[in-house]
Design a protein around this motif. Sequence first.
Motif, PDB file in Angstrom:
ATOM      1  N   LEU A  46     -28.491 -54.998 -28.313  1.00 37.14           N
ATOM      2  CA  LEU A  46     -27.723 -55.985 -27.565  1.00 37.14           C
ATOM      3  C   LEU A  46     -28.618 -56.775 -26.624  1.00 37.14           C
ATOM      4  O   LEU A  46     -28.523 -58.007 -26.545  1.00 37.14           O
ATOM      5  N   SER A  47     -29.517 -56.096 -25.924  1.00 35.90           N
ATOM      6  CA  SER A  47     -30.425 -56.780 -24.999  1.00 35.90           C
ATOM      7  C   SER A  47     -31.285 -57.806 -25.727  1.00 35.90           C
ATOM      8  O   SER A  47     -31.588 -58.875 -25.196  1.00 35.90           O
ATOM      9  N   ALA A  48     -31.654 -57.490 -26.959  1.00 36.98           N
ATOM     10  CA  ALA A  48     -32.493 -58.403 -27.736  1.00 36.98           C
ATOM     11  C   ALA A  48     -31.698 -59.517 -28.397  1.00 36.98           C
ATOM     12  O   ALA A  48     -32.276 -60.455 -28.957  1.00 36.98           O
ATOM     13  N   GLY A  49     -30.359 -59.428 -28.365  1.00 34.44           N
ATOM     14  CA  GLY A  49     -29.534 -60.434 -29.030  1.00 34.44           C
ATOM     15  C   GLY A  49     -29.403 -60.206 -30.521  1.00 34.44           C
ATOM     16  O   GLY A  49     -29.042 -61.115 -31.269  1.00 34.44           O
ATOM     17  N   ARG A  50     -29.669 -59.003 -30.977  1.00 33.79           N
ATOM     18  CA  ARG A  50     -29.583 -58.685 -32.403  1.00 33.79           C
ATOM     19  C   ARG A  50     -28.155 -58.258 -32.739  1.00 33.79           C
ATOM     20  O   ARG A  50     -27.823 -57.072 -32.806  1.00 33.79           O
ATOM     21  N   VAL A  51     -27.311 -59.239 -32.904  1.00 36.11           N
ATOM     22  CA  VAL A  51     -25.898 -59.022 -33.204  1.00 36.11           C
ATOM     23  C   VAL A  51     -25.523 -59.916 -34.372  1.00 36.11           C
ATOM     24  O   VAL A  51     -25.804 -61.119 -34.355  1.00 36.11           O
ATOM     25  N   GLU A  52     -24.892 -59.335 -35.401  1.00 32.78           N
ATOM     26  CA  GLU A  52     -24.540 -60.077 -36.600  1.00 32.78           C
ATOM     27  C   GLU A  52     -23.064 -59.907 -36.923  1.00 32.78           C
ATOM     28  O   GLU A  52     -22.472 -58.860 -36.644  1.00 32.78           O
TER      29      GLU A  52
ATOM     30  N   THR B  48     -33.424 -61.288 -25.525  1.00 39.27           N
ATOM     31  CA  THR B  48     -34.871 -61.395 -25.383  1.00 39.27           C
ATOM     32  C   THR B  48     -35.564 -61.583 -26.727  1.00 39.27           C
ATOM     33  O   THR B  48     -36.705 -62.053 -26.775  1.00 39.27           O
ATOM     34  N   GLY B  49     -34.902 -61.167 -27.811  1.00 41.42           N
ATOM     35  CA  GLY B  49     -35.507 -61.245 -29.132  1.00 41.42           C
ATOM     36  C   GLY B  49     -36.546 -60.174 -29.375  1.00 41.42           C
ATOM     37  O   GLY B  49     -37.102 -60.061 -30.470  1.00 41.42           O
ATOM     38  N   ASP B  50     -36.833 -59.350 -28.375  1.00 41.18           N
ATOM     39  CA  ASP B  50     -37.880 -58.331 -28.471  1.00 41.18           C
ATOM     40  C   ASP B  50     -37.260 -56.973 -28.768  1.00 41.18           C
ATOM     41  O   ASP B  50     -36.824 -56.263 -27.860  1.00 41.18           O
ATOM     42  N   CYS B  51     -37.200 -56.634 -30.052  1.00 45.94           N
ATOM     43  CA  CYS B  51     -36.580 -55.374 -30.448  1.00 45.94           C
ATOM     44  C   CYS B  51     -37.123 -54.968 -31.813  1.00 45.94           C
ATOM     45  O   CYS B  51     -36.404 -54.949 -32.808  1.00 45.94           O
TER      46      CYS B  51
END
Length: 295
Positions: free
Chosen positions: A80-86, A128-131
Amino acid sequence: MMRRVLPWITAAALLGGCGSGGNSPAVDPLDGLRQQAGDALARYDQAFRAAGGAPFVPVGELTRQLGDWEPANGSYKESLSAGRVEAAATLPEAPKSAGTIVWANGTRHEVPMISADGALAQLRAAGTGDCSGCAPLKLAGARLTTMTVPTTRGPATAPAWEYTLDRTAVRLARVAVDPSAIVRVTPPPPDADHPHEGLAIESATTTTAGSELTLTFTGAPGPASKPCGADYGAEAVETDQAVVVIVIEYRHAKDEACPDVGAQRSTTVELSQPLGERAVLEVTQGLPVALTIAG
């Protein structure tokens, strides 16, 4: 038009009166902070105009996590912090083109809305995109609801999309307001040669008709009468759209060796007129702070 309120200028001038030579002009140590304040006001004015003079100025993140991650899903926090949601399914469109922001005093403002897919794109962009290697969260569905958001005019109820997720009871909520109607301030980039200075206020309180602002921030645990303590004053730099607050510190003694321990402190500043619908900004990055209207 820019206005200044200088309630502690006498003490500040005394602090700045020690030059290297007997005839050297006094240098006010607040001049650098005043320049930062002016730059912050210019950035805010640009953001305000870009949003069409919109009164919706949220403070903090526009995505909210509802519930806690189960022990087996602890890694989802990073996703979630990285914005990795689909999206695992087709998400709904907004049932209407406009929604309403409602403040605690009953003030209402109509705003354009975005679809659940559009809000998801905003949620991703805020990450952040960092994951590296973390699994993406899968959205199972979405429904239109509301959420309370801190703003520069006090708490407001805004339309929001609430998302359900696969394999967890945690839900996500994201404001459903079109970004074009939101005032979002971009802080200046870091500059090692000219670091941003000052104490950042965390919140502000005022009354409906009053011109006094009470400010909270992290400062020294004790007063200036005690070792490692400090007293605080404030100065406001004002325009018709916003107010930047400079917190002025008066320490017990210069260059004391003190533990790195802070406490919540407060001080007040008198504005040239009631705050009205203006935003309150902290001086270090020029970001808006949450406002409480007491009475």
